[in-house]
Scaffold this active site. Structure first.
Site, short mmCIF file in Angstrom:
data_model
loop_
_atom_site.label_atom_id
_atom_site.label_comp_id
_atom_site.label_asym_id
_atom_site.label_seq_id
_atom_site.Cartn_x
_atom_site.Cartn_y
_atom_site.Cartn_z
N GLU A 49 59.39 51.87 37.01
CA GLU A 49 59.68 51.12 38.23
C GLU A 49 58.38 50.50 38.72
O GLU A 49 57.37 51.18 38.90
CB GLU A 49 60.37 51.99 39.29
CG GLU A 49 59.50 52.78 40.18
CD GLU A 49 60.23 53.63 41.22
OE1 GLU A 49 60.69 53.06 42.23
OE2 GLU A 49 60.31 54.86 41.05
N ASP A 60 57.35 55.22 52.08
CA ASP A 60 56.28 55.74 51.24
C ASP A 60 55.27 56.58 51.98
O ASP A 60 54.88 56.28 53.10
CB ASP A 60 55.57 54.57 50.54
CG ASP A 60 56.40 54.02 49.41
OD1 ASP A 60 56.74 54.82 48.52
OD2 ASP A 60 56.74 52.83 49.43
#
Lengths: 264, 409
Positions: A49, A60
């Site tokens: 990815e 994140d």
């Protein structure tokens, strides 16, 4: 047939846990992104990815956020992500996915993004902040289908039965389940309840299940082997890169992946 | 017009799946509470006995005469507890969080005003409290950090991104993702994913209702113009909402013109900005062609923000709210005039709204009425003002204060 389905058939046939690894495009540089992905394939990674760096990466943790910041500081553009994938497509056979925040897709033009991604050889998109409720306005899933991209849905331990059921209707390729309720980042131990969560997920999804968030060790992989189809390793690899001198990045990423793979 | 938190093409709930159950729970609880008379009664009670509502509507007689045009009225939200309108939606959300059984409040803050208001309601209603604040803002706004800590809150510096408000929002959302069971995220404006823009607007709309009653008492009619500064837009939506249906009332939002027109020198979303999806909602954002959020600047930390409330984007698109901007220098000028003519020290954010009134009033008939939302008072801006106005004596005071302290150690 989409490359993701093909690869999943292969891992299934070989009766092993697939491995998806993660890179931030442009971190530490575009040239390195290219080299690292090639090394990943060479060492038995099944899916990569490629995260397109964004200024406000909501899901994140510090490691990936800082990598995004650094990639942007290096001048990485969205177009660079397409270019690097186009170059990679000629050299690697494993499926490549884009991970992006929805603003990146929206600003590029949702259809143009999907069409362009497909054209350079992307097999699937992971866009965590594009929930099914907004499909009516955005037509994201529609364009994924039109351009033969898997729309990878990300679910978590907090996802209710209702949410699992709703997402099952659009998910394709595999479903990405986060090993814990939280943000990305390597952790020492896995949530012991993960197996119970995965049982629940499998009740709703007939497509394969990938597990990510906090996966960093061989023991984690071993624990997932019987319960998932793909393990996703993200922040841990970026930490390997962070700790490496420029000339050692490839070598260290290689040995890290080899170590992870020894589970099989 | 409103469907699942959409305002035309704006708004929505663009968040990772792991936040959706929490937002659905919040939405359900909020709309239930909204219809509950007991909840509304409790909310009004605390606004009246704790926050200090209703705030006065003051006729700015001297300023009006000086400008020689329309009559100017000031809705003095600066007289609220903690010095700004923010306390209103903080009380609302704290009462809601209590109903939902949460024990912890978290919030982001830029200038520190929303953090201060959150820390205040946390102390009052018995929550533990964590405030996220950009490192840059902590340096700029130390007095508010000090006060938040005195109120028992933990202030956590955010050291990524631009280290300002948007990064604090990101940090708070991440905390919420990890602690959703115990924690309510007390978002500080009419931004973010549904139901925040709607909920914050509803709580704040008491301001417009008060103004309607007060101005009718004073003048026997509705105002011709209402002016408010717009960062995220909570004070603007607060005063505008009651008047959206009153087509003869012109609504004006004032953005931060900063120190120039270049990228990073201002926070004018309706000029340099474009439509995007950030922090869970679709609206106008100052961003580059790749969708990366750009730096912003304003002398007032509360207007120094790259996004704008989705309902305001919708009202702008429909032509219902007009937008203009005032520069740092114009805001400082307005601050000075208001202080000297009316004896009111406005917050630098609110000074932007005053600046627009000063430009507009002389062009209007004497029978016209302008209401300016004075969203906060200026005590918090003491250090920024002293510096911006070049007050050497204030700087000397700071130096001698530090010297004395060092000598005594």
């Amino acid at each position: 047939m989409n490359k993701i389905d093909k690869r999943l058939q292969k891992t299934k046939k070989e009766k092993r846990l697939g491995l998806m690894t993660h890179v931030v495009v442009g971190y530490p540089s575009l040239a390195k992104t290219f080299d690292i992905v090639k090394i990943m394939e060479k060492n038995g990674v099944d899916f990569v990815e490629l995260q397109i760096p964004f200024s406000d990466p909501l899901a994140d943790g510090t490691t990936i956020m800082k990598a995004c910041e650094s990639a942007l500081k290096n001048g990485t553009k969205v177009k660079d992500a397409f270019d690097v994938v186009e170059k990679l497509s000629g050299e690697v056979k494993i499926p490549l996915l884009f991970m992006a925040y929805y603003n990146t897709v929206f600003k590029y033009g949702t259809e143009k993004f999907c069409k362009g991604a497909s054209a350079v050889g992307i097999a699937g998109l992971i866009v965590p902040d594009m929930p099914i409720e907004e499909e009516q306005c955005e037509h994201f899933d529609k364009y994924c289908r039109k351009y033969n991209l898997k729309n990878i849905k990300v679910l978590s331990p907090s996802s209710t039965d209702e949410r699992l059921e709703k997402n099952e209707k659009v998910a394709s390729g595999f479903v990405y389940f986060t090993a814990r309720q939280g943000i990305t980042g390597a952790k020492d131990t896995l949530d012991p309840k993960i197996q119970i969560y995965l049982k629940k997920v499998k009740k709703y999804f007939s497509i394969p299940v990938a597990v990510g968030f906090g996966i960093s060790k061989r023991e984690h992989m071993r624990a997932l082997q019987q319960h998932a189809d793909i393990a996703v390793v993200g922040s841990a690899i970026i930490e390997v890169i962070n700790k490496s001198k420029d000339q050692d990045i490839e070598k260290n990423v290689r040995s890290f992946i080899k170590n992870l793979k020894m589970v099989n | 017009m409103q469907n699942k938190g959409h305002f035309g093409q704006f708004g929505g709930r663009y968040v990772p799946e792991m936040l959706i159950p929490a937002l659905e729970e919040l939405e359900k609880s909020y709309f239930k509470a909204k219809k509950d008379k007991e909840f509304q009664k409790k909310f009004s009670y605390h606004l009246k006995t704790y926050a200090g509502r209703p705030t006065p509507l003051t006729f700015a007689k001297n300023l009006t005469e000086k400008l020689g045009g329309a009559k100017i009225y000031l809705k003095n939200e600066g007289l609220n507890l903690t010095g700004a309108h923010k306390i209103t939606h903080c009380i609302g959300q704290a009462l809601l969080a209590k109903r939902m059984g949460k024990t912890r409040l978290i919030a982001e803050t830029g200038a520190g005003q929303h953090g201060l208001a959150t820390a205040t309601v946390a102390a009052k209603f018995g929550f533990s409290c964590t405030i996220y604040m950009g490192e840059v803002d902590i340096v700029r706004q130390r007095p508010n950090v000090f006060l938040m800590e005195q109120l028992g809150a933990k202030v956590i510096p955010v050291s990524f991104g631009n280290k300002t408000l948007k990064d604090a929002v990101n940090a708070a959302l991440k905390d919420w993702i990890e602690n959703v069971d115990t924690t309510h995220y007390l978002l500080g404006s009419v931004v973010g994913p549904h139901p925040y823009p709607t909920m914050t607007r509803d709580f704040q709309s008491v301001v417009g209702r008060e103004v309607k009653r007060q101005i009718k008492n004073e003048t026997g009619k509705l105002p011709d113009y209402i002016i408010a500064c717009v960062g995220g837009g909570s004070n603007a939506m607060g005063i505008f909402t009651e008047f959206i249906k009153e087509k003869n009332v012109e609504l004006i939002g004032v953005e931060a013109g900063g120190k120039g027109k270049a990228v990073g020198e201002n926070a004018i979303r309706f000029n340099g900005g474009s439509i995007g999806v950030v922090e869970g909602y679709k609206s106008y954002f100052l961003q580059d062609s790749d969708g990366q959020i750009q730096k912003t600047h304003s002398i007032s930390a509360g207007l120094d923000y790259a996004g704008i409330g989705p309902e305001l984007a919708y009202l702008k698109e429909k032509g219902r709210v007009k937008f203009t901007s005032a520069t740092d220098a114009e805001a400082l000028g307005a601050f000075d005039i208001l202080a000297k003519t009316e004896g009111i020290i406005p917050a630098l954010e609110s000074s932007h709204a005053v600046a627009e009134a000063i430009k507009l009033a002389p062009k209007l008939k004497k029978s016209d009425v302008i209401v300016v939302n004075l969203s906060g008072r200026g005590d918090k801006d003491l250090f920024i003002l002293a510096k911006a106005l070049g007050d050497d004596k204030f700087m000397d005071f700071l130096k001698s204060y530090i010297n004395d302290d060092e000598q005594n150690r």
